[in-house]
Design a protein around this motif. Structure first.
Motif, PDB file in Angstrom:
ATOM      1  N   ALA A  36       0.824  -1.204   0.000  1.00  0.00           N
ATOM      2  CA  ALA A  36       0.000   0.000   0.000  1.00  0.00           C
ATOM      3  C   ALA A  36       0.862   1.260   0.000  1.00  0.00           C
ATOM      4  O   ALA A  36       0.464   2.296  -0.560  1.00  0.00           O
TER       5      ALA A  36
ATOM      6  N   GLU B  61     -12.086   4.671  -4.996  1.00  0.00           N
ATOM      7  CA  GLU B  61     -12.340   6.098  -4.906  1.00  0.00           C
ATOM      8  C   GLU B  61     -12.680   6.488  -3.477  1.00  0.00           C
ATOM      9  O   GLU B  61     -13.199   7.571  -3.224  1.00  0.00           O
TER      10      GLU B  61
ATOM     11  N   GLY C 255     -10.493   6.580  -0.879  1.00  0.00           N
ATOM     12  CA  GLY C 255      -9.364   7.053  -0.109  1.00  0.00           C
ATOM     13  C   GLY C 255      -8.298   5.995   0.030  1.00  0.00           C
ATOM     14  O   GLY C 255      -8.574   4.791  -0.103  1.00  0.00           O
ATOM     15  N   PRO C 256      -7.069   6.395   0.284  1.00  0.00           N
ATOM     16  CA  PRO C 256      -5.945   5.436   0.304  1.00  0.00           C
ATOM     17  C   PRO C 256      -6.060   4.373   1.386  1.00  0.00           C
ATOM     18  O   PRO C 256      -5.685   3.222   1.164  1.00  0.00           O
ATOM     19  N   ILE C 257      -6.571   4.730   2.568  1.00  0.00           N
ATOM     20  CA  ILE C 257      -6.642   3.758   3.657  1.00  0.00           C
ATOM     21  C   ILE C 257      -7.655   2.669   3.351  1.00  0.00           C
ATOM     22  O   ILE C 257      -7.372   1.468   3.459  1.00  0.00           O
TER      23      ILE C 257
ATOM     24  N   ASP D 182      -8.880   1.900   0.405  1.00  0.00           N
ATOM     25  CA  ASP D 182      -8.432   1.158  -0.769  1.00  0.00           C
ATOM     26  C   ASP D 182      -7.371   0.130  -0.399  1.00  0.00           C
ATOM     27  O   ASP D 182      -7.359  -0.987  -0.934  1.00  0.00           O
ATOM     28  N   ALA D 183      -6.475   0.502   0.520  1.00  0.00           N
ATOM     29  CA  ALA D 183      -5.424  -0.427   0.937  1.00  0.00           C
ATOM     30  C   ALA D 183      -6.012  -1.639   1.654  1.00  0.00           C
ATOM     31  O   ALA D 183      -5.625  -2.782   1.379  1.00  0.00           O
TER      32      ALA D 183
ATOM     33  N   SER E 165      -4.543   1.107  -6.020  1.00  0.00           N
ATOM     34  CA  SER E 165      -5.751   1.855  -6.364  1.00  0.00           C
ATOM     35  C   SER E 165      -6.392   1.318  -7.637  1.00  0.00           C
ATOM     36  O   SER E 165      -7.613   1.194  -7.734  1.00  0.00           O
TER      37      SER E 165
ATOM     38  N   PRO F 212       1.175   2.423  -4.401  1.00  0.00           N
ATOM     39  CA  PRO F 212      -0.177   2.981  -4.201  1.00  0.00           C
ATOM     40  C   PRO F 212      -1.002   3.026  -5.486  1.00  0.00           C
ATOM     41  O   PRO F 212      -2.214   2.775  -5.461  1.00  0.00           O
ATOM     42  N   SER F 213      -0.371   3.323  -6.625  1.00  0.00           N
ATOM     43  CA  SER F 213      -1.128   3.403  -7.874  1.00  0.00           C
ATOM     44  C   SER F 213      -1.629   2.029  -8.307  1.00  0.00           C
ATOM     45  O   SER F 213      -2.751   1.890  -8.802  1.00  0.00           O
TER      46      SER F 213
END
Length: 316
Positions: free
Chosen positions: A100, A114, A116-118, A120-121, A108, A104-105
């Protein structure tokens, strides 16, 4: 790990004993291939360039030595003799968290996120562990290499293992195993013959059943009592079964391992069989150890009596 559990051996102890046949077999194969290379020389008809694939991987992923940290963690936990399940789970979760941050890309795009990073991870880690990772890079070789994994892909193997154990239990309860195995055990009047019998049983199951898991589970289960009766430590059985059932499965064209390797390598099984030196050397060394007594561990008299009694009670 499967043979160790069936034979009642600690995984780390099994690995230590396994090295006594695997390492020499590897060295034998290395020597044979070195001689073949010197005698025949290189014979490459069409060398496939991998520059495009490597370039594409570099575009998709952030290639860094930090990606190896989960393997380092797994090695450390294994050295510290952490239970295998905990070590694998911890390394897998750490790899997901690390991915993650480092990829990150990719994470995602994998979850089409869509949220958020947390979020999505977390979703990406869960999906990769449950159903496996998938990617559409535009290059088929890369997609086939990376789009796999997950617990879902292991379910057929788990069902096969459960079926093999259940089948063995049914054979035991109806007394069919004793009718099949007792004549073989009676003929195995020495340790060397007993080891050869286990090898013949495991390799025969690879031929008949067509899958290595059955060839691993059944011999480990049905010969366990006899090994204990003869004062042979269960580590001998776990090593012998692994040598006999695992590495010989790719030699059988209709076995799942043979079919898989033939498809992946693009080489018919019978064509690579003459060069599968390790698959010959490993079981041969294991049987040879049994015949000569080299690296054969024995139980104490009291331990032999207690283990045999317990195994016989379980057998009944």
């Amino acid at each position: 790990m499967l043979t160790a559990q069936i034979a009642g051996v600690d995984v780390h102890e099994h690995v230590k004993r396994q090295a006594w046949t695997s390492v020499p077999a590897f060295l034998i194969a290395l020597i044979v291939f070195a001689i073949l290379g010197l005698v025949t020389g290189a014979d490459v008809d069409d060398e496939v360039s991998s520059a495009i694939e490597l370039s594409k991987l570099g575009d998709i992923f952030h290639i860094t030595p930090l990606n190896l940290l989960p393997l380092v963690l797994l090695a450390v936990l294994s050295i510290r003799k952490v239970p295998a399940v905990l070590a694998l789970t911890a390394s897998t979760l750490f790899a997901g968290v690390l991915g993650a941050f480092l990829q990150p890309s990719v994470m995602s795009a994998f979850v089409a996120g869509e949220a958020g990073p947390i979020v999505d991870a977390i979703k990406g880690i869960w999906l990769a562990m449950a159903n496996g990772f998938s990617i559409d890079s535009g290059i088929g070789e890369i997609d086939r290499l990376l789009s796999r994994g997950g617990m879902d892909s292991m379910l057929p193997t788990l069902w096969l293992i459960i079926g093999a154990v259940t089948f063995g239990a049914i054979l035991e309860q109806f007394g069919l195993i004793s009718r099949l195995i007792d004549p073989m055990i009676a003929a195995a009047t020495s340790t060397g013959r007993l080891f050869a019998t286990v090898f013949a049983c495991a390799f025969g199951l690879n031929l008949v059943a067509g899958d290595q898991y059955i060839a691993l589970v059944l011999p480990s289960k049905i010969f366990r009592v006899e090994f204990q009766r003869r004062g042979l430590a269960p580590t001998n059985l776990s090593r012998l079964t692994a040598d006999s059932g695992t590495v010989t499965s790719p030699l059988v064209p209709w076995n799942s391992c043979g079919a898989y390797m033939s498809a992946v390598l693009g080489v018919p099984t019978l064509l690579y069989v003459p060069y599968a030196i390790f698959s010959y050397a490993s079981p041969a060394l294991s049987v040879l150890y049994g015949a000569t007594g080299f690296r054969i561990e024995r139980l104490e008299a009291t331990a032999t009596h207690d283990l045999a009694a317990g195994a016989e009670k379980e057998h009944r």
